[in-house]
Enzyme design. Structure first.
Site, PDB file in Angstrom:
ATOM      1  N   THR A  94       7.278   1.274 -12.445  1.00 48.06           N
ATOM      2  CA  THR A  94       6.403   1.006 -11.299  1.00 48.06           C
ATOM      3  C   THR A  94       4.973   1.205 -11.779  1.00 48.06           C
ATOM      4  OG1 THR A  94       6.191   3.278 -10.503  1.00 48.06           O
ATOM      5  CG2 THR A  94       8.173   2.097  -9.849  1.00 48.06           C
ATOM      6  N   CYS A  95       4.025   1.030 -10.852  1.00 44.42           N
ATOM      7  CA  CYS A  95       2.630   1.196 -11.285  1.00 44.42           C
ATOM      8  C   CYS A  95       2.331   2.655 -11.639  1.00 44.42           C
ATOM      9  CB  CYS A  95       1.682   0.695 -10.210  1.00 44.42           C
ATOM     10  SG  CYS A  95       2.040   1.366  -8.603  1.00 44.42           S
TER      11      CYS A  95
ATOM     12  N   ARG B 237       4.932   4.947 -12.870  1.00 44.79           N
ATOM     13  CA  ARG B 237       5.839   5.570 -13.839  1.00 44.79           C
ATOM     14  C   ARG B 237       6.685   4.521 -14.561  1.00 44.79           C
ATOM     15  NH1 ARG B 237       8.782   9.654 -12.513  1.00 44.79           N
ATOM     16  NH2 ARG B 237       7.589  10.379 -10.739  1.00 44.79           N
TER      17      ARG B 237
ATOM     18  N   GLN C 177       8.737   3.985  -1.220  1.00 42.30           N
ATOM     19  CA  GLN C 177       9.086   2.763  -1.952  1.00 42.30           C
ATOM     20  C   GLN C 177       9.964   3.024  -3.167  1.00 42.30           C
ATOM     21  OE1 GLN C 177       5.237   1.165  -2.803  1.00 42.30           O
ATOM     22  NE2 GLN C 177       5.108   0.105  -0.843  1.00 42.30           N
TER      23      GLN C 177
ATOM     24  N   GLY D  19     -13.457  -6.698   6.316  1.00 44.68           N
ATOM     25  CA  GLY D  19     -13.369  -6.384   4.884  1.00 44.68           C
ATOM     26  C   GLY D  19     -11.983  -6.723   4.365  1.00 44.68           C
ATOM     27  N   ALA D  20     -11.930  -7.648   3.394  1.00 41.22           N
ATOM     28  CA  ALA D  20     -10.636  -8.095   2.874  1.00 41.22           C
ATOM     29  C   ALA D  20     -10.353  -7.502   1.493  1.00 41.22           C
ATOM     30  CB  ALA D  20     -10.590  -9.613   2.825  1.00 41.22           C
TER      31      ALA D  20
END
Lengths: 434, 274
Positions: A47-48, A50, A113, A186-187
């Protein structure tokens, strides 16, 4: 137990390194065949935050350096050294992967998640034929532990990010979100996250306003929302029940008078304003207006901290679940010891039978020899029937590890068998077929 | 039968206290596992209360509305029962302890002072009076539940405004839900009060030849009815939202409670029976 784990996570590696080492699905598919040189069965979770490599090595000799070198050559990164990964063995490896699945090892404690990501990693491993008897059982137990943690503890309860805390406050004001209209100013990354949370919570309509029109369009498309030009925001404010602002503007985008006018147009209908920008986008004085619920990052952080504390209190509950499942897993694992014992005893008897038969082979007729062969086979079969069944029964009854070890040791002692053979895949599959 | 009534008279406050305690624990403790148990216990308490009220009616040959303390036990029951139905319909379980507190208070006072009355004034045996009082009590239960939800709305409103994310913030339903629950119970309470007033007006001339429409009880009741009626119209027409409507509802509740006590303060009212 011959299971190893290598973990590159937020405790041992900076975010840049973790990002560089992140393996996407396609990369994992390419990496697993290389991993098979060192590990017979296992899985790769990336994952981002681990990257985890788990599995059973081919032999007793565990080649962690080989695995790390394999990863380095597959994904070359700078400054990746010994200090950037943790190694786990046997019980420690199992405990670690259970902890990962429950989210107690995550950067965001109780991350919701991670269980889904573990499931995906497991499925991929099965699809690539990288799962064997031991890991299949480990996978199932890991998923079970993750599910139990969610069900039996509050480890995943409450918002632990600012954008989700904003949604929590919004839910305390409005009941029927499907009838509400939200404006996201704000995107950027924060705005996008807030928009996704609101969409997931079923907010009726979401409108995006952003300085760059294309970015607004992209986000609106993603969440099936509308777009309004940023310059029109002040004029159109009264259409919205929920306003989330997350721009990088240095000045207020919405000031006190804009909100005052908006409330007049709304005839006092409540509005929830979430200013999650630094510096702030909306004049904080609007909080003094009746039925205007204003929150900025600082106030939302209070919720985040409260929820984090609650989650921390749940760690012992989750650890208890992990321990229970570890005991069960190792009980099962230890029953596998029975298979080679049964096989050895059978081989021992068969050797004696063959030896005795060879002694009389030339002293009797062929017809008598065939009869003797049949008779001794039946005799050995009958003699071994009870001990075999008893050992199988012990294994299948889920008896504790000590009892199984004692029983198998007695059996080996009685027949003078010193079985140091390792289980082979063939034995494992035979055992499960039986 | 008398022994059973006396037994239930002791058991009921205990049951209400236990139910209330379960609601308190469930409110303050995360994951207490009491969510369904407390609802079942509340149902059992309400059912037991039905038996108690029936037993009293049969044994003493009149509905239990002839003394303050009989009225209190009916009030405790109607509040608990109305809340039970509200919880069942809306599945909002966070406000129970605040409402059941009223049931506990009314039942404890009733159980302490209630007497076995066989001889009562003939007017109190009238069936019309029974309907009048019961609809009034259910109406008062409705406006009590409405007021409690209104009060909780104001507390939560203040907490959110001041960014105080306390147990109130974590446990109570949303402001919109509290407002809705307050308004629904107000409408039900108002309709039942209207029914009670209508029965009273029809029955009054026959039962009390010396009645006067200037009686303080009638004036205060009319005032309560007007306050609630105005509040409902303003809310339905969309002129006012949230806090303003809630203040209106609370004002109505205070006047209603004052009106309820009038019959005891002004002994000259024809409405004083006890």
């Amino acid at each position: 137990m011959n299971i190893i784990g290598i973990s590159i996570n937020h405790r041992n590696s900076p975010v840049e390194l973790r990002e560089e080492l992140h393996l996407n699905r396609e990369e994992i598919i390419d990496f697993i065949p290389k991993l098979k040189d060192h590990i017979s069965e296992g899985f790769v979770l990336s994952t981002c935050n681990r990257t985890e490599i788990f599995g059973a090595p081919h032999s007793e000799k565990v080649d962690v350096a080989g695995i790390i070198d394999g990863l380095k050559s597959f994904k070359p990164v700078n400054n990746f050294g010994e200090k950037n990964f943790d190694r786990y063995f046997s019980c420690g490896a199992v405990k670690h992967i259970f902890a990962v699945a429950t989210g107690i090892d995550s950067l965001v404690l109780g991350d919701s998640q991670i269980l889904g990501q573990v499931k995906e990693a497991v499925e991929l491993s099965k699809d690539l034929d990288f799962a064997g008897t031991i890991t299949n059982r480990l996978f199932d137990t890991t998923i079970k532990v993750g599910r139990r943690a969610i069900k039996e503890s509050l480890i995943g309860e409450g918002a632990v990010t600012v954008s989700y805390a904003a949604v929590q406050v919004i839910e305390k004001i409005f009941a029927n979100l499907d009838k509400k209209h939200a404006l996201i100013i704000g995107a950027g990354e924060t705005g996008e996250l807030a928009a996704i949370h609101l969409r997931d919570k079923g907010v009726g309509l979401i409108t995006i306003a952003n300085r760059t029109y294309e970015k607004a369009e992209k986000l609106a498309e993603k969440i099936h929302g509308d777009i309004i030009p940023l310059k029109n925001v002040a004029e159109d404010l009264h259409h919205f029940d929920i306003i989330v602002s997350a721009t990088s503007s240095n000045d207020f985008i919405v000031n006190y008078d804009d909100v005052k006018k908006m409330m007049r147009k709304r005839r006092g209908a409540p509005v929830c304003i979430m200013d999650i920008a630094i510096p702030r986008d909306i004049d904080p004085k609007v909080t003094n207006i009746e039925n205007v619920f204003y929150n900025d990052i600082d106030s939302l952080q209070i919720i985040v901290k409260q929820n984090m504390k609650k989650r921390e209190k749940e760690i012992p509950v989750v650890e208890e679940i992990i321990m229970e499942e570890m005991v069960q897993y190792f009980n099962w694992y230890n029953t596998l010891e029975v298979v080679p014992t049964i096989k050895s005893i059978r081989e021992f008897f068969e050797d004696i039978r063959q030896d005795e038969l060879s002694k009389i082979k030339h002293k009797v007729t062929e017809e008598d020899y065939a009869k003797l062969e049949n008779m001794t086979r039946r005799m050995v079969g009958r003699l071994l029937h009870n001990p075999t069944m008893k050992l199988k029964e012990i294994a299948e009854s889920g008896a504790n590890a000590n009892q199984i070890t004692t029983q198998t040791l007695i059996a080996k002692e009685l027949f003078g068998i010193n079985n140091e053979n390792l289980r082979t895949e063939e034995q494992d599959s035979n055992w499960h077929k039986n | 039968m008398l022994d059973a009534i006396h037994g239930l008279n002791i058991a009921l406050p205990v049951m209400y206290i236990v139910t209330f305690a379960l609601y308190v624990i469930a409110f303050f403790k995360d994951n207490s596992g009491l969510e369904n148990i407390k609802r079942v216990i509340l149902f059992l308490t309400c059912t037991t209360h039905v038996f108690y009220l029936l037993a009293r009616t049969i044994e003493f040959n009149h509905p239990p509305i002839t003394t303050k303390f009989e009225i209190f036990t009916v009030l405790a029951f109607s509040i608990a029962c109305s809340y039970f139905l509200l919880e069942l319909v809306t599945d909002n379980r966070g406000t129970g302890l605040f409402i059941l507190l009223f049931s506990v208070l009314f039942q404890v006072i009733s159980s302490l002072f209630i007497q076995d009355l066989i001889e009562v004034r003939e007017v109190l045996r009238n069936r019309m009076l029974g309907m009048h009082v019961i609809s009034a009590l259910l109406g008062y239960s409705g406006i009590t539940i409405s007021a409690v939800h209104g009060l909780l709305f104001l507390i939560l409103y203040k907490d959110i405004k001041l960014n105080k994310f306390s147990i109130i913030f974590n446990r109570l339903p949303s402001l919109e839900t509290l407002e809705k629950m307050s308004f629904i119970s107000l409408i039900i309470g108002f309709l039942l009060l209207t029914l009670s007033i209508s029965i009273g007006i029809i029955w009054l001339p026959g039962a009390f030849p010396d009645y006067s429409f200037l009686d303080p009880k009638l004036i205060s009741t009319a005032l309560v009815w007007l306050v609630y009626g105005t509040g409902i119209i303003i809310k339905l027409s969309g002129i006012w939202y949230g806090k303003k409507v809630i203040w209106f509802s609370l004002a109505g509740f205070i006047i209603a409670m004052f009106s309820l006590m009038l019959s005891n303060i002004f002994a000259s009212s024809f409405h004083s029976f006890y």
